[in-house]
Design a protein around this motif. Structure first.
Motif, PDB file in Angstrom:
ATOM      1  N   MET A 188       0.871  -1.195  -0.170  1.00 19.21           N
ATOM      2  CA  MET A 188      -0.208  -0.588  -0.130  1.00 19.21           C
ATOM      3  C   MET A 188       1.075   1.261  -0.603  1.00 19.21           C
ATOM      4  SD  MET A 188      -2.685  -0.823  -0.236  1.00 19.21           S
ATOM      5  CE  MET A 188      -3.330   0.938   0.034  1.00 19.21           C
TER       6      MET A 188
ATOM      7  N   VAL B  17      -1.500  -5.238   1.219  1.00 20.94           N
ATOM      8  CA  VAL B  17      -3.293  -5.659   1.202  1.00 20.94           C
ATOM      9  C   VAL B  17      -3.150  -7.151   0.873  1.00 20.94           C
ATOM     10  CG1 VAL B  17      -4.053  -4.632  -1.249  1.00 20.94           C
ATOM     11  CG2 VAL B  17      -6.047  -4.864   0.521  1.00 20.94           C
TER      12      VAL B  17
ATOM     13  N   TYR C 102     -13.990  -4.379   2.823  1.00 20.53           N
ATOM     14  CA  TYR C 102     -13.367  -4.021   2.445  1.00 20.53           C
ATOM     15  C   TYR C 102     -13.124  -2.036   2.170  1.00 20.53           C
ATOM     16  CZ  TYR C 102     -18.233  -3.131   0.549  1.00 20.53           C
ATOM     17  OH  TYR C 102     -19.206  -2.283   0.270  1.00 20.53           O
TER      18      TYR C 102
ATOM     19  N   LEU D  70     -10.574   3.041  -2.081  1.00 21.23           N
ATOM     20  CA  LEU D  70      -9.297   3.453  -2.051  1.00 21.23           C
ATOM     21  C   LEU D  70      -9.831   5.404  -3.149  1.00 21.23           C
ATOM     22  CD1 LEU D  70      -6.865   4.004  -0.753  1.00 21.23           C
ATOM     23  CD2 LEU D  70      -5.549   2.447  -3.242  1.00 21.23           C
TER      24      LEU D  70
ATOM     25  N   TYR E 294      -3.104  -4.531   5.213  1.00 18.68           N
ATOM     26  CA  TYR E 294      -4.895  -4.732   5.345  1.00 18.68           C
ATOM     27  C   TYR E 294      -5.157  -6.093   5.123  1.00 18.68           C
ATOM     28  CZ  TYR E 294      -9.122  -3.235   5.273  1.00 18.68           C
ATOM     29  OH  TYR E 294     -10.779  -3.247   5.189  1.00 18.68           O
TER      30      TYR E 294
ATOM     31  N   VAL F 278      -9.022  -4.006  -1.118  1.00 18.38           N
ATOM     32  CA  VAL F 278      -9.087  -2.466  -1.444  1.00 18.38           C
ATOM     33  C   VAL F 278      -9.253  -2.293  -2.812  1.00 18.38           C
ATOM     34  CG1 VAL F 278      -7.575  -0.575  -1.658  1.00 18.38           C
ATOM     35  CG2 VAL F 278      -6.808  -1.907  -0.087  1.00 18.38           C
TER      36      VAL F 278
END
Length: 302
Positions: free
Chosen positions: A9, A21, A47, A50, A63, A67
């Motif tokens: 990320m 992620v 989820y 972004l 994460y 994403v």
């Protein structure tokens, strides 16, 4: 649709930090978006939608979720005529603002320097120099978790200072519709709008650390200041008065140019940035008895 696994990320945030992620999906159509959301459901993962990653701090641990970034069909600006525009969630706010300036419409021209996308701007009700994106918005089109789309009128968006209803529900912003006033109705010409934009951009350049990795203002404007300065609501004032300009933890630094910016001064981790923000909050609380609230969104486990 492109789906990547264990995507760093740090490649997708303005802080240039953040771990991997689990899945990173680029959705170019509503069908793609639904597919990515289905993937999250099937894997029992959360989820996150972004934008440009300009108001976001992702954990060094990454994460454990999906994403989703929007592109393609979400990157269009539709001119509906007479100052009405329908704008996709992935459109850079600066692009939309400059498009309206060229066509002689006011209302959001001072927001052109904000580096986020339209969706992110609606989500946060982005604003600057007396203008907010929610002021000219008439409707927001969203996708619900059940796969249905619906239109939400501005009156139901609960726009406030750096807030909207979208921070509380799970609806995904697809687009927004706007009604902008003609510059001529305000006694202005395109050249006047361009001059006002140039003035705003010059102020940004002079007062903000644009040459260093950051996520914009770290803390939200206060509703009221300290007991001795109740009308002083700028977080940067209190941070500077607390002697915190230049304060560092690891590679994170309170900007020496603007105290309400924490910057990646080189080699910072997400932990450095979060810890420094908490340090600032504590020092300001100790000195002035006020609590600063972060504007930056945290994603992942810290």
């Amino acid at each position: 649709m492109q789906i990547l696994e264990n995507e760093p990320m740090c490649k997708h945030t303005s802080f240039k930090v953040g771990g991997p992620v689990r899945y990173f999906a680029k959705a170019e159509t509503v069908k793609d978006l639904k597919t990515a959301m289905t993937l999250a459901c099937e894997k029992s993962l959360p989820y996150f939608i972004l934008g440009n990653g300009t108001n976001l701090l992702v954990s060094d641990k990454g994460y454990d979720g999906v994403v989703i970034t929007l592109a393609g069909d979400f990157s269009t600006i539709e001119d509906l005529g007479n100052g009405a525009f329908k704008v996709g969630a992935a459109v850079p706010l600066g692009r939309f603002a400059r498009t309206t300036i060229k066509q002689g419409f006011a209302g959001i021209h001072k927001l052109a320097g904000i580096p986020g996308t339209l969706g992110g701007a609606i989500y946060m009700n982005a604003g600057a120099y007396g203008q907010e994106i929610g002021n000219c918005c008439t409707m927001v089109t969203v996708l619900d978790d059940d796969g249905s789309t619906r239109d939400i009128a501005t009156a139901d968006c609960a726009f406030g200072y750096r807030q909207s209803i979208f921070q509380k529900n799970k609806a995904t912003i697809l687009s927004a519709t706007f009604q902008l006033p003609a510059a001529s109705a305000e006694g202005k010409a395109v050249a006047d709008l361009e001059a006002e934009l140039a003035e705003c951009m010059a102020k940004r350049k002079a007062s903000q650390p644009l040459n260093m990795s950051n996520a914009g203002s770290t803390f939200k404007r206060l509703e009221s200041g300290a007991a001795d300065t109740p009308t002083q609501i700028a977080p940067g004032y209190y941070i500077e008065q607390a002697g915190l300009k230049g304060q560092r933890i690891g590679g994170a630094e309170v900007s020496t140019l603007h105290a309400n910016f924490i910057v990646n001064a080189g080699g910072a981790t997400a932990c450095d940035i979060k810890t420094l923000s908490e340090y600032v909050q504590q020092k300001v609380a100790d000195k002035f008895g006020i609590q600063l609230k972060r504007e930056i969104i945290l994603l992942g486990e810290f």
